[in-house]
Design a protein around this motif. Structure first.
Motif, mmCIF file in Angstrom:
data_model
loop_
_atom_site.group_PDB
_atom_site.id
_atom_site.type_symbol
_atom_site.label_atom_id
_atom_site.label_comp_id
_atom_site.label_asym_id
_atom_site.label_seq_id
_atom_site.Cartn_x
_atom_site.Cartn_y
_atom_site.Cartn_z
ATOM 1 N N MET A 1 10.675 -10.930 50.136
ATOM 2 C CA MET A 1 10.665 -11.276 48.928
ATOM 3 C C MET A 1 10.299 -10.311 48.109
ATOM 4 N N SER A 2 9.317 -9.511 48.421
ATOM 5 C CA SER A 2 9.069 -8.163 47.547
ATOM 6 C C SER A 2 10.215 -7.508 47.334
ATOM 7 N N LEU A 3 10.884 -7.198 48.251
ATOM 8 C CA LEU A 3 12.244 -6.302 47.978
ATOM 9 C C LEU A 3 13.133 -6.914 47.012
ATOM 10 N N VAL A 4 13.227 -8.182 47.273
ATOM 11 C CA VAL A 4 14.186 -8.813 46.352
ATOM 12 C C VAL A 4 13.788 -9.003 44.955
ATOM 13 N N ALA A 5 12.464 -9.161 44.790
ATOM 14 C CA ALA A 5 11.852 -9.182 43.394
ATOM 15 C C ALA A 5 11.944 -7.861 42.843
ATOM 16 N N SER A 6 11.716 -6.792 43.576
ATOM 17 C CA SER A 6 11.679 -5.428 42.987
ATOM 18 C C SER A 6 13.296 -4.896 42.811
ATOM 19 N N GLY A 7 14.166 -5.246 43.683
ATOM 20 C CA GLY A 7 15.455 -5.140 43.283
ATOM 21 C C GLY A 7 16.282 -5.893 42.254
ATOM 22 N N GLY A 8 15.833 -7.175 42.245
ATOM 23 C CA GLY A 8 16.340 -8.136 41.176
ATOM 24 C C GLY A 8 15.749 -7.766 39.648
ATOM 25 N N GLY A 9 14.549 -7.368 39.799
ATOM 26 C CA GLY A 9 13.872 -7.033 38.565
ATOM 27 C C GLY A 9 14.410 -5.697 37.889
ATOM 28 N N LEU A 10 14.653 -4.678 38.710
ATOM 29 C CA LEU A 10 15.369 -3.670 38.211
ATOM 30 C C LEU A 10 16.895 -3.789 37.675
ATOM 31 N N LEU A 11 17.643 -4.675 38.248
ATOM 32 C CA LEU A 11 18.856 -5.075 38.144
ATOM 33 C C LEU A 11 18.625 -5.887 36.682
ATOM 34 N N VAL A 12 18.082 -6.805 36.744
ATOM 35 C CA VAL A 12 17.909 -7.550 35.247
ATOM 36 C C VAL A 12 17.495 -6.487 34.162
ATOM 37 N N TYR A 13 16.607 -5.854 34.629
ATOM 38 C CA TYR A 13 16.305 -4.938 33.518
ATOM 39 C C TYR A 13 17.355 -3.839 32.899
ATOM 40 N N ALA B 1 10.932 -19.956 43.800
ATOM 41 C CA ALA B 1 10.003 -19.818 42.454
ATOM 42 C C ALA B 1 9.321 -18.552 42.422
ATOM 43 N N ALA B 2 8.596 -18.301 43.474
ATOM 44 C CA ALA B 2 7.684 -17.133 43.537
ATOM 45 C C ALA B 2 8.401 -15.881 43.336
ATOM 46 N N THR B 3 9.493 -15.736 44.147
ATOM 47 C CA THR B 3 10.228 -14.498 44.237
ATOM 48 C C THR B 3 10.857 -14.294 42.685
ATOM 49 N N LEU B 4 11.424 -15.528 41.935
ATOM 50 C CA LEU B 4 11.955 -15.261 40.455
ATOM 51 C C LEU B 4 10.812 -14.989 39.616
ATOM 52 N N ALA B 5 9.385 -15.349 39.826
ATOM 53 C CA ALA B 5 8.445 -14.798 39.092
ATOM 54 C C ALA B 5 8.139 -13.229 39.352
ATOM 55 N N GLY B 6 8.178 -13.005 40.557
ATOM 56 C CA GLY B 6 8.191 -11.615 40.748
ATOM 57 C C GLY B 6 9.157 -10.923 40.147
#
Length: 256
Positions: free
Chosen positions: A187-199, A93-98
């Protein structure tokens, strides 16, 4: 608790800078509609730079203050001892929020300041007078200083702010910039990469000039629902005031 206090301080810093940046944009362009705002870097390079740095701090980019408190939060979710399901779901959940933090930071930082200009602003964009930017400059400077020199810049203040909340000896915590390759960093790397892909996946929809609702939600309008809820709350308040209102102190104390 220390992570929470630290993030409150950081959040107040970068979010205040973002609110002021949005106010400057509104003042100088005559609009806050993101569908009308593109390519402002060309007209407002200093304001754009300040807004991008503040948005990067909100997204948790390293060497900015938001990254440090986000790492603290991630560490707390990883090293908690609880039910096995909690130990798995809490970091997820924390990673998803990130991920979402990165997405909406990119929406502001990229969609507003980059891309082709549409020429739909009510006024010709331009930089504000310098004194209007000074508060944002100080806040963004604080984001950078805390992000690069946390123990020196924020350490004593954080201890003083967290002490009364903890109500006892402060737990051991670190304000170091580097803690090695560990789970919070992953977790930070996954959040950053995942956020970029979603965007990147939804950036085209973000930029559409007409709002499109999700399937099955076409009849819902957020603004109309908000005003309806506000009207209902106001009516309820008036009814309660009519039924329960009194100038006598004793009934007021009784209801409290």
């Amino acid at each position: 608790v220390v992570a929470g206090v630290f993030h409150i301080i950081n959040h107040a810093t970068f979010k205040a800078g973002l609110f002021m940046s949005a106010g400057i944009i509104d003042h100088e362009t005559g609009s806050r509609d993101m569908r009308q705002l593109n390519g402002l870097m060309k007209y407002m390079p200093f304001t754009a730079t300040l807004g991008i740095v503040a948005a990067a701090s909100m997204a948790g980019v390293p060497l900015l203050n938001g990254f440090l408190s986000k790492e603290m939060f991630f560490a707390e979710t990883v090293f908690v001892s609880a039910h096995p399901a909690v130990e798995i779901l809490l970091p997820a959940a924390a990673t998803l929020a990130g991920v979402f933090a990165v997405v909406y930071s990119l929406r502001f930082g990229h969609d507003v300041f980059f891309g082709p200009t549409r020429g739909e602003c009510p006024r010709e964009p331009h930089e504000p007078v310098h004194w209007m930017r000074v508060p944002v400059e100080l806040l963004v400077l604080a984001c950078v200083v805390v992000g690069t020199l946390p123990a020196w810049s924020i350490g004593p203040l954080l201890a003083a702010a967290a002490q009364p909340v903890v109500g006892g000896p402060l737990p051991a915590y670190s304000l170091s910039l580097w803690h090695g390759f560990n789970a919070p960093l992953l977790m930070s790397l996954v959040a950053s990469g995942g956020g970029l892909l979603v965007y990147l996946r939804f950036s085209g929809r973000f930029k559409q000039r007409r709002r499109r609702a999700a399937p099955g939600l076409q009849a819902l309008d957020g603004q109309r629902l908000f005003h309806a809820a506000l009207a209902a709350a106001t009516a309820l308040g008036r009814w309660l005031l009519h039924r329960l209102g009194t100038r006598r102190l004793q009934p007021q104390l009784l209801w409290m």
